[in-house]
Scaffold this motif. Sequence first.
Motif, PDB file in Angstrom:
ATOM      1  N   VAL A  54     -16.122  10.440   8.893  1.00 40.43           N
ATOM      2  CA  VAL A  54     -16.439  10.112   7.785  1.00 40.43           C
ATOM      3  C   VAL A  54     -18.051   9.532   7.226  1.00 40.43           C
ATOM      4  O   VAL A  54     -18.094   7.994   7.135  1.00 40.43           O
ATOM      5  CB  VAL A  54     -15.506   9.365   7.502  1.00 40.43           C
ATOM      6  CG1 VAL A  54     -15.018   9.419   5.592  1.00 40.43           C
ATOM      7  CG2 VAL A  54     -13.570  10.040   8.081  1.00 40.43           C
ATOM      8  N   THR A  55     -18.202   9.869   6.480  1.00 37.95           N
ATOM      9  CA  THR A  55     -18.866   9.365   4.967  1.00 37.95           C
ATOM     10  C   THR A  55     -19.099   9.208   3.810  1.00 37.95           C
ATOM     11  O   THR A  55     -18.010  10.157   3.604  1.00 37.95           O
ATOM     12  CB  THR A  55     -20.467   9.821   5.520  1.00 37.95           C
ATOM     13  OG1 THR A  55     -20.435  11.109   4.964  1.00 37.95           O
ATOM     14  CG2 THR A  55     -20.836   9.946   6.807  1.00 37.95           C
ATOM     15  N   GLY A  56     -18.865   8.204   2.602  1.00 39.30           N
ATOM     16  CA  GLY A  56     -18.255   8.163   1.516  1.00 39.30           C
ATOM     17  C   GLY A  56     -17.359   6.525   1.629  1.00 39.30           C
ATOM     18  O   GLY A  56     -16.225   7.018   2.946  1.00 39.30           O
ATOM     19  N   ASP A  57     -16.824   6.302   0.777  1.00 40.79           N
ATOM     20  CA  ASP A  57     -15.615   5.899   0.222  1.00 40.79           C
ATOM     21  C   ASP A  57     -13.931   6.695   0.409  1.00 40.79           C
ATOM     22  O   ASP A  57     -14.139   7.404  -0.469  1.00 40.79           O
ATOM     23  CB  ASP A  57     -14.827   4.282  -0.410  1.00 40.79           C
ATOM     24  CG  ASP A  57     -16.622   3.416   0.053  1.00 40.79           C
ATOM     25  OD1 ASP A  57     -16.568   3.459   0.718  1.00 40.79           O
ATOM     26  OD2 ASP A  57     -17.222   2.906  -0.815  1.00 40.79           O
ATOM     27  N   VAL A  58     -12.732   6.114   1.562  1.00 39.84           N
ATOM     28  CA  VAL A  58     -11.533   7.628   1.214  1.00 39.84           C
ATOM     29  C   VAL A  58     -11.196   6.014   1.021  1.00 39.84           C
ATOM     30  O   VAL A  58     -10.064   4.952   1.520  1.00 39.84           O
ATOM     31  CB  VAL A  58     -11.307   7.774   2.530  1.00 39.84           C
ATOM     32  CG1 VAL A  58     -10.049   8.730   1.910  1.00 39.84           C
ATOM     33  CG2 VAL A  58     -12.386   8.463   3.025  1.00 39.84           C
ATOM     34  N   LYS A  59     -10.038   6.552  -0.656  1.00 34.73           N
ATOM     35  CA  LYS A  59      -8.897   4.947  -0.321  1.00 34.73           C
ATOM     36  C   LYS A  59      -7.861   5.511  -0.360  1.00 34.73           C
ATOM     37  O   LYS A  59      -7.228   7.287  -0.570  1.00 34.73           O
ATOM     38  CB  LYS A  59      -8.463   4.900  -1.761  1.00 34.73           C
ATOM     39  CG  LYS A  59      -7.662   4.927  -3.058  1.00 34.73           C
ATOM     40  CD  LYS A  59      -7.765   3.402  -2.631  1.00 34.73           C
ATOM     41  CE  LYS A  59      -6.386   2.867  -3.678  1.00 34.73           C
ATOM     42  NZ  LYS A  59      -5.863   1.572  -3.171  1.00 34.73           N
ATOM     43  N   TYR A  60      -7.183   4.594   0.978  1.00 36.26           N
ATOM     44  CA  TYR A  60      -5.728   5.404   1.356  1.00 36.26           C
ATOM     45  C   TYR A  60      -5.012   4.473   0.606  1.00 36.26           C
ATOM     46  O   TYR A  60      -4.662   3.360   0.611  1.00 36.26           O
ATOM     47  CB  TYR A  60      -5.908   4.363   2.936  1.00 36.26           C
ATOM     48  CG  TYR A  60      -6.304   5.530   3.906  1.00 36.26           C
ATOM     49  CD1 TYR A  60      -6.022   6.695   4.493  1.00 36.26           C
ATOM     50  CD2 TYR A  60      -7.726   5.633   4.141  1.00 36.26           C
ATOM     51  CE1 TYR A  60      -6.893   6.980   5.011  1.00 36.26           C
ATOM     52  CE2 TYR A  60      -9.114   5.889   4.765  1.00 36.26           C
ATOM     53  CZ  TYR A  60      -7.653   7.213   5.608  1.00 36.26           C
ATOM     54  OH  TYR A  60      -8.591   7.918   6.097  1.00 36.26           O
ATOM     55  N   HIS A  61      -2.881   6.029   1.037  1.00 31.63           N
ATOM     56  CA  HIS A  61      -2.377   4.878   0.053  1.00 31.63           C
ATOM     57  C   HIS A  61      -1.295   5.210   1.324  1.00 31.63           C
ATOM     58  O   HIS A  61      -1.189   6.418   1.713  1.00 31.63           O
ATOM     59  CB  HIS A  61      -1.715   6.102  -1.149  1.00 31.63           C
ATOM     60  CG  HIS A  61      -2.753   6.009  -2.784  1.00 31.63           C
ATOM     61  ND1 HIS A  61      -2.769   5.293  -3.270  1.00 31.63           N
ATOM     62  CD2 HIS A  61      -3.738   7.149  -2.524  1.00 31.63           C
ATOM     63  CE1 HIS A  61      -3.572   5.458  -4.317  1.00 31.63           C
ATOM     64  NE2 HIS A  61      -4.283   6.455  -3.944  1.00 31.63           N
ATOM     65  N   ASP A  62      -0.993   3.881   1.200  1.00 34.99           N
ATOM     66  CA  ASP A  62       0.145   3.763   1.763  1.00 34.99           C
ATOM     67  C   ASP A  62       2.145   3.960   1.592  1.00 34.99           C
ATOM     68  O   ASP A  62       2.407   3.718   0.739  1.00 34.99           O
ATOM     69  CB  ASP A  62       0.600   2.526   2.951  1.00 34.99           C
ATOM     70  CG  ASP A  62      -0.207   2.063   3.215  1.00 34.99           C
ATOM     71  OD1 ASP A  62      -1.555   2.963   3.954  1.00 34.99           O
ATOM     72  OD2 ASP A  62      -0.930   1.334   3.925  1.00 34.99           O
ATOM     73  N   ASN A  63       2.884   4.942   2.684  1.00 33.39           N
ATOM     74  CA  ASN A  63       3.789   4.996   2.053  1.00 33.39           C
ATOM     75  C   ASN A  63       5.102   5.065   3.541  1.00 33.39           C
ATOM     76  O   ASN A  63       3.900   5.170   4.463  1.00 33.39           O
ATOM     77  CB  ASN A  63       4.102   6.876   1.523  1.00 33.39           C
ATOM     78  CG  ASN A  63       5.326   7.109   1.531  1.00 33.39           C
ATOM     79  OD1 ASN A  63       5.593   8.236   2.610  1.00 33.39           O
ATOM     80  ND2 ASN A  63       5.564   7.153   0.052  1.00 33.39           N
ATOM     81  N   LYS A  64       5.598   4.519   3.626  1.00 32.26           N
ATOM     82  CA  LYS A  64       6.574   4.486   4.468  1.00 32.26           C
ATOM     83  C   LYS A  64       7.554   6.153   4.785  1.00 32.26           C
ATOM     84  O   LYS A  64       8.419   6.234   3.816  1.00 32.26           O
ATOM     85  CB  LYS A  64       8.243   3.155   4.443  1.00 32.26           C
ATOM     86  CG  LYS A  64       8.156   3.348   4.998  1.00 32.26           C
ATOM     87  CD  LYS A  64       9.351   1.912   5.340  1.00 32.26           C
ATOM     88  CE  LYS A  64       9.774   1.118   6.413  1.00 32.26           C
ATOM     89  NZ  LYS A  64      10.003  -0.103   6.175  1.00 32.26           N
TER      90      LYS A  64
END
Length: 136
Positions: A54-64
Amino acid sequence: MATKFTGGCMCGKVRYECTADPIFMGNCHCRDCQKASGTGYEAAIGIPAATLKVTGDVKYHDNKADSGNIISRGFCPECGARLLGKTSAMPDLAMITAGSLDDPTQYIPQLDIYVSSAQPWDHMNPALPKFPKMPM
Ligand SMILES: [Zn+2]
Ligand SMILES: [Zn+2]
């Protein structure tokens, strides 16, 4: 190894490529995927995480998830496009969203999961195996 998949977000800040064959391709109709995608299901391709670049920033959102595992959904922080995913249950697995591929026709779904929460307006391919929740 030859590149199998390439893709990225709408604005082009995030790009990815993968050199492995997919582990699975499937449509998830769970309520979380509906919320995250804003539509009836998420079309996901599972790949070995080690083969994803992966190139560039990825914003991860966590979820249960209802399994108790943490599902992390990756978005481009600039344009908000939904791109990648991972789960605490299988750290070696990465997921690509089919719509983010440069060539989305590479996506050939093999199954529908969480069809117990599929929407009546979401037409599913009758030929694909269907699982009410996660197939195990
Ligand atoms: Zn973007
Ligand atoms: Zn889901």
